[in-house]
Write a protein that holds these residues in place. Structure first.
Motif, PDB file in Angstrom:
ATOM      1  N   GLN A  18      -6.850 -21.034 -13.823  1.00 29.68           N
ATOM      2  CA  GLN A  18      -5.484 -21.300 -13.370  1.00 29.68           C
ATOM      3  C   GLN A  18      -5.343 -21.003 -11.879  1.00 29.68           C
ATOM      4  OE1 GLN A  18      -2.143 -18.675 -14.549  1.00 29.68           O
ATOM      5  NE2 GLN A  18      -1.060 -20.520 -15.181  1.00 29.68           N
ATOM      6  N   PHE A  19      -5.908 -19.894 -11.430  1.00 34.71           N
ATOM      7  CA  PHE A  19      -5.863 -19.550 -10.004  1.00 34.71           C
ATOM      8  C   PHE A  19      -6.525 -20.642  -9.169  1.00 34.71           C
ATOM      9  CE2 PHE A  19      -8.260 -17.144  -6.563  1.00 34.71           C
ATOM     10  CZ  PHE A  19      -7.203 -17.149  -5.666  1.00 34.71           C
ATOM     11  N   ALA A  20      -7.687 -21.129  -9.629  1.00 35.32           N
ATOM     12  CA  ALA A  20      -8.396 -22.182  -8.894  1.00 35.32           C
ATOM     13  C   ALA A  20      -7.606 -23.487  -8.885  1.00 35.32           C
ATOM     14  CB  ALA A  20      -9.787 -22.396  -9.506  1.00 35.32           C
ATOM     15  N   VAL A  21      -6.944 -23.795 -10.001  1.00 36.46           N
ATOM     16  CA  VAL A  21      -6.137 -25.019 -10.080  1.00 36.46           C
ATOM     17  C   VAL A  21      -4.934 -24.923  -9.151  1.00 36.46           C
ATOM     18  CG1 VAL A  21      -4.695 -26.451 -11.593  1.00 36.46           C
ATOM     19  CG2 VAL A  21      -6.879 -25.573 -12.436  1.00 36.46           C
ATOM     20  N   VAL A  22      -4.281 -23.780  -9.129  1.00 36.41           N
ATOM     21  CA  VAL A  22      -3.133 -23.578  -8.235  1.00 36.41           C
ATOM     22  C   VAL A  22      -3.556 -23.787  -6.783  1.00 36.41           C
ATOM     23  CG1 VAL A  22      -1.569 -21.822  -7.307  1.00 36.41           C
ATOM     24  CG2 VAL A  22      -1.811 -22.072  -9.776  1.00 36.41           C
ATOM     25  N   LYS A  23      -4.745 -23.317  -6.442  1.00 33.56           N
ATOM     26  CA  LYS A  23      -5.228 -23.436  -5.062  1.00 33.56           C
ATOM     27  C   LYS A  23      -5.653 -24.857  -4.697  1.00 33.56           C
ATOM     28  CE  LYS A  23      -7.370 -20.416  -2.672  1.00 33.56           C
ATOM     29  NZ  LYS A  23      -7.832 -19.224  -1.945  1.00 33.56           N
ATOM     30  N   PHE A  69      -3.184  -3.587 -13.482  1.00 36.63           N
ATOM     31  CA  PHE A  69      -4.524  -3.604 -14.087  1.00 36.63           C
ATOM     32  C   PHE A  69      -5.292  -4.849 -13.669  1.00 36.63           C
ATOM     33  CE2 PHE A  69      -7.244  -5.378 -17.416  1.00 36.63           C
ATOM     34  CZ  PHE A  69      -8.166  -4.343 -17.576  1.00 36.63           C
ATOM     35  N   PHE A  70      -4.652  -5.985 -13.785  1.00 41.30           N
ATOM     36  CA  PHE A  70      -5.305  -7.267 -13.512  1.00 41.30           C
ATOM     37  C   PHE A  70      -5.756  -7.347 -12.053  1.00 41.30           C
ATOM     38  CE2 PHE A  70      -4.829 -11.962 -15.101  1.00 41.30           C
ATOM     39  CZ  PHE A  70      -6.175 -12.156 -14.922  1.00 41.30           C
ATOM     40  N   SER A  71      -4.879  -7.003 -11.138  1.00 41.61           N
ATOM     41  CA  SER A  71      -5.200  -7.113  -9.714  1.00 41.61           C
ATOM     42  C   SER A  71      -6.272  -6.103  -9.296  1.00 41.61           C
ATOM     43  CB  SER A  71      -3.944  -6.939  -8.860  1.00 41.61           C
ATOM     44  OG  SER A  71      -3.342  -5.684  -9.083  1.00 41.61           O
ATOM     45  N   GLU A  72      -6.219  -4.898  -9.868  1.00 44.66           N
ATOM     46  CA  GLU A  72      -7.214  -3.878  -9.509  1.00 44.66           C
ATOM     47  C   GLU A  72      -8.602  -4.244 -10.028  1.00 44.66           C
ATOM     48  OE1 GLU A  72      -5.705  -0.159 -10.954  1.00 44.66           O
ATOM     49  OE2 GLU A  72      -4.376   0.123  -9.223  1.00 44.66           O
ATOM     50  N   ASN A  73      -8.663  -4.937 -11.171  1.00 47.02           N
ATOM     51  CA  ASN A  73      -9.946  -5.313 -11.748  1.00 47.02           C
ATOM     52  C   ASN A  73     -10.495  -6.616 -11.182  1.00 47.02           C
ATOM     53  OD1 ASN A  73     -11.079  -3.643 -14.267  1.00 47.02           O
ATOM     54  ND2 ASN A  73      -8.859  -3.388 -14.146  1.00 47.02           N
ATOM     55  N   CYS A  74      -9.653  -7.354 -10.472  1.00 46.16           N
ATOM     56  CA  CYS A  74     -10.086  -8.648  -9.932  1.00 46.16           C
ATOM     57  C   CYS A  74      -9.719  -8.762  -8.450  1.00 46.16           C
ATOM     58  CB  CYS A  74      -9.443  -9.790 -10.724  1.00 46.16           C
ATOM     59  SG  CYS A  74      -9.740  -9.685 -12.493  1.00 46.16           S
ATOM     60  N   ILE A  77      -9.368 -12.152  -6.542  1.00 50.05           N
ATOM     61  CA  ILE A  77      -8.241 -13.070  -6.734  1.00 50.05           C
ATOM     62  C   ILE A  77      -7.119 -12.669  -5.781  1.00 50.05           C
ATOM     63  CG2 ILE A  77      -6.479 -13.895  -8.348  1.00 50.05           C
ATOM     64  CD1 ILE A  77      -8.446 -13.588 -10.613  1.00 50.05           C
ATOM     65  N   ASP A  78      -6.555 -13.660  -5.080  1.00 49.05           N
ATOM     66  CA  ASP A  78      -5.523 -13.382  -4.080  1.00 49.05           C
ATOM     67  C   ASP A  78      -4.293 -12.713  -4.693  1.00 49.05           C
ATOM     68  OD1 ASP A  78      -7.202 -14.726  -2.377  1.00 49.05           O
ATOM     69  OD2 ASP A  78      -6.030 -16.574  -2.354  1.00 49.05           O
ATOM     70  N   PRO A  79      -3.659 -11.796  -3.979  1.00 50.06           N
ATOM     71  CA  PRO A  79      -2.417 -11.174  -4.468  1.00 50.06           C
ATOM     72  C   PRO A  79      -1.325 -12.200  -4.771  1.00 50.06           C
ATOM     73  CG  PRO A  79      -3.240 -10.014  -2.539  1.00 50.06           C
ATOM     74  CD  PRO A  79      -4.082 -11.237  -2.686  1.00 50.06           C
ATOM     75  N   THR A  80      -1.342 -13.319  -4.061  1.00 53.94           N
ATOM     76  CA  THR A  80      -0.325 -14.350  -4.306  1.00 53.94           C
ATOM     77  C   THR A  80      -0.388 -14.869  -5.740  1.00 53.94           C
ATOM     78  OG1 THR A  80      -1.879 -15.948  -3.359  1.00 53.94           O
ATOM     79  CG2 THR A  80      -0.107 -15.177  -1.932  1.00 53.94           C
ATOM     80  N   TYR A  81      -1.597 -14.890  -6.326  1.00 51.89           N
ATOM     81  CA  TYR A  81      -1.724 -15.371  -7.703  1.00 51.89           C
ATOM     82  C   TYR A  81      -1.012 -14.439  -8.675  1.00 51.89           C
ATOM     83  CZ  TYR A  81      -3.458 -16.387 -12.342  1.00 51.89           C
ATOM     84  OH  TYR A  81      -3.513 -16.661 -13.694  1.00 51.89           O
ATOM     85  N   PHE A  82      -1.140 -13.148  -8.463  1.00 51.72           N
ATOM     86  CA  PHE A  82      -0.506 -12.205  -9.386  1.00 51.72           C
ATOM     87  C   PHE A  82       1.023 -12.250  -9.247  1.00 51.72           C
ATOM     88  CE2 PHE A  82      -4.803 -10.543  -8.635  1.00 51.72           C
ATOM     89  CZ  PHE A  82      -5.282 -10.702  -9.929  1.00 51.72           C
ATOM     90  N   ASP A  83       1.497 -12.542  -8.030  1.00 53.89           N
ATOM     91  CA  ASP A  83       2.940 -12.769  -7.863  1.00 53.89           C
ATOM     92  C   ASP A  83       3.370 -14.033  -8.611  1.00 53.89           C
ATOM     93  OD1 ASP A  83       3.204 -10.529  -6.301  1.00 53.89           O
ATOM     94  OD2 ASP A  83       3.160 -11.599  -4.389  1.00 53.89           O
ATOM     95  N   PHE A  84       2.547 -15.075  -8.514  1.00 52.21           N
ATOM     96  CA  PHE A  84       2.814 -16.316  -9.247  1.00 52.21           C
ATOM     97  C   PHE A  84       2.850 -16.051 -10.755  1.00 52.21           C
ATOM     98  CE2 PHE A  84       0.422 -19.329 -11.894  1.00 52.21           C
ATOM     99  CZ  PHE A  84       1.306 -20.401 -11.936  1.00 52.21           C
TER     100      PHE A  84
END
Length: 390
Positions: A18-23, A69-74, A77-84
């Motif tokens: 999903q992150f790659a598709v968004v980008k 949890f997700f952002s710390e483990n990955c 992946i850009d912080p913008t994705y976790f905001d999305f």
């Protein structure tokens, strides 16, 4: 009522894709269809119950703790994705469910970056609801724990690493959670993580995965069959810059994949994933490919993930030892060994609509010809284009 309780109760590779598709492909659209391979008969009212469970998914949202949890483990992946993802909500209008007698139809359509998250949770819901509505009793919690414990202890003696890949065809969330808890408790050093991000968080283990067949299927719709593997991996490396480096090899057969997996990509990616066909033959082909490109196979890993059980893992690990690195992702054999027959169902992308293009049928040419998916015309065209003979 059967419901999901977390937006992260999904496979890791759905979020990474999903992150790659968004980008890269934010305007692309996709369609998915349910395929009832096991010809299961669904009882009256099943479609309505599934629809209610899917409607309830609209309330799911990423919590602050989940985001942390997700952002710390990955960190890749850009912080913008976790905001999305924090703002993302499932839209049940993207899913059409119909029941005709004992037959069930599920269709999904919408922007790819949105619809990509539906597949795994819907399959998990179908399985759990099926066992409930057909009144199939599972074994006791103690028996589930005993079986999972015995399995991981045997794998430990074998000296292999094992991950849970069992979300989509699990017996139920409860059984899945119990199994992961048991694997962690008794599999220290052997059990390395789960594809389920929610359960990875609950049990403080590593979320595991990279990409799925649909990544390459979309690339075929946009760029053609001959460029699908190559550009799929080029784009993946563009987004992840060397992280998440296990490449899926069998979207258009392994032989075609290795023709397109050039020296640069072979060096860049950490290894490949086996998901269909003869595992030992795949190992031979992978080793030969690396040797031909001047790469030490022991510096690379094959992740095996095709319908594994202990006997298969023992056979594969014995064969590969000292030749190439290896690890294993085990799904249904972990999460649906609960005294009832496992379901044989899939939910696959069937059509893709790139930004500059039109609706195009997509297919998968498995290393097992009987597992090809897609319409016959497109399958024949792909086989002709790629010079594949079954």
């Amino acid at each position: 009522m059967t419901t999901l309780t977390s937006i992260l109760d999904n496979d890791f590779y759905k979020f990474t894709m999903q992150f790659a598709v968004v980008k890269l492909f934010p305007k692309a659209k996709a369609r998915y269809h349910f395929i009832n391979r096991g010809e299961h008969k669904f009882p009256n009212g099943f479609g309505k119950l599934l629809e209610e469970a899917i409607q309830a998914m609209a309330k799911l949202k990423l919590t602050k703790a989940e985001k942390k949890f997700f952002s710390e483990n990955c960190p890749y992946i850009d912080p913008t994705y976790f905001d999305f993802l924090e703002g993302y909500r499932y839209d049940p209008d993207e899913v059409i469910i119909q029941q005709n007698g004992t037959d069930l139809s599920v269709q999904i359509e919408g922007y790819w970056y949105r619809t990509i998250l539906w597949e795994v949770p819907i399959m998990a819901l179908i399985c759990e609801l099926y066992y409930t509505t057909t009144f199939q009793d599972r074994i006791s919690d103690a028996a589930v724990i005993h079986i999972a414990k015995e399995k991981i202890l045997k794998y430990d003696k074998l000296g292999v690493t094992i991950a849970d890949f069992g979300t989509r065809r699990r017996h139920s969330y409860f059984v899945h959670n119990l199994v992961v808890e048991t694997l962690k408790k008794y599999g220290k050093g052997t059990f390395i993580g789960s594809s389920n991000v929610h359960l990875a968080m609950v049990h403080q283990i590593k979320p595991i995965g990279t990409h799925a067949h649909e990544w390459f299927m979309f690339h075929a719709a946009k760029y053609g069959y001959k460029m699908a593997n190559h550009l799929g991996l080029e784009h993946w490396s563009e987004v992840y810059r060397g992280d998440l480096g296990i490449a899926l090899a069998d979207t258009y057969t392994t032989d075609v994949f290795f023709k397109q997996f050039d020296k640069k990509l072979s060096k860049l990616f950490d290894g490949v994933r086996h998901d269909s066909g003869d595992a030992l033959l795949f190992a031979d082909k992978t080793i030969q490919h690396y040797v031909a490109n001047g790469i030490d196979p022991l510096s690379k890993t094959i992740t095996f993930s095709d319908g594994l059980d202990y006997e298969k893992v023992e056979k594969i690990s014995t064969y590969c030892k000292g030749k190439i690195g290896y690890s294993f992702g085990i799904g249904t054999n972990f999460t649906n060994d609960a005294g009832v027959p496992a379901m044989n169902i899939v939910l696959k992308m069937t059509d893709a609509h790139p930004e500059e293009g039109e609706w195009t049928s997509v297919i998968k040419l498995s290393d097992e010809p009987k597992k090809h998916t897609g319409n016959d015309e497109s399958i024949d065209l792909a086989k002709k284009t790629l010079m594949i003979e079954d």
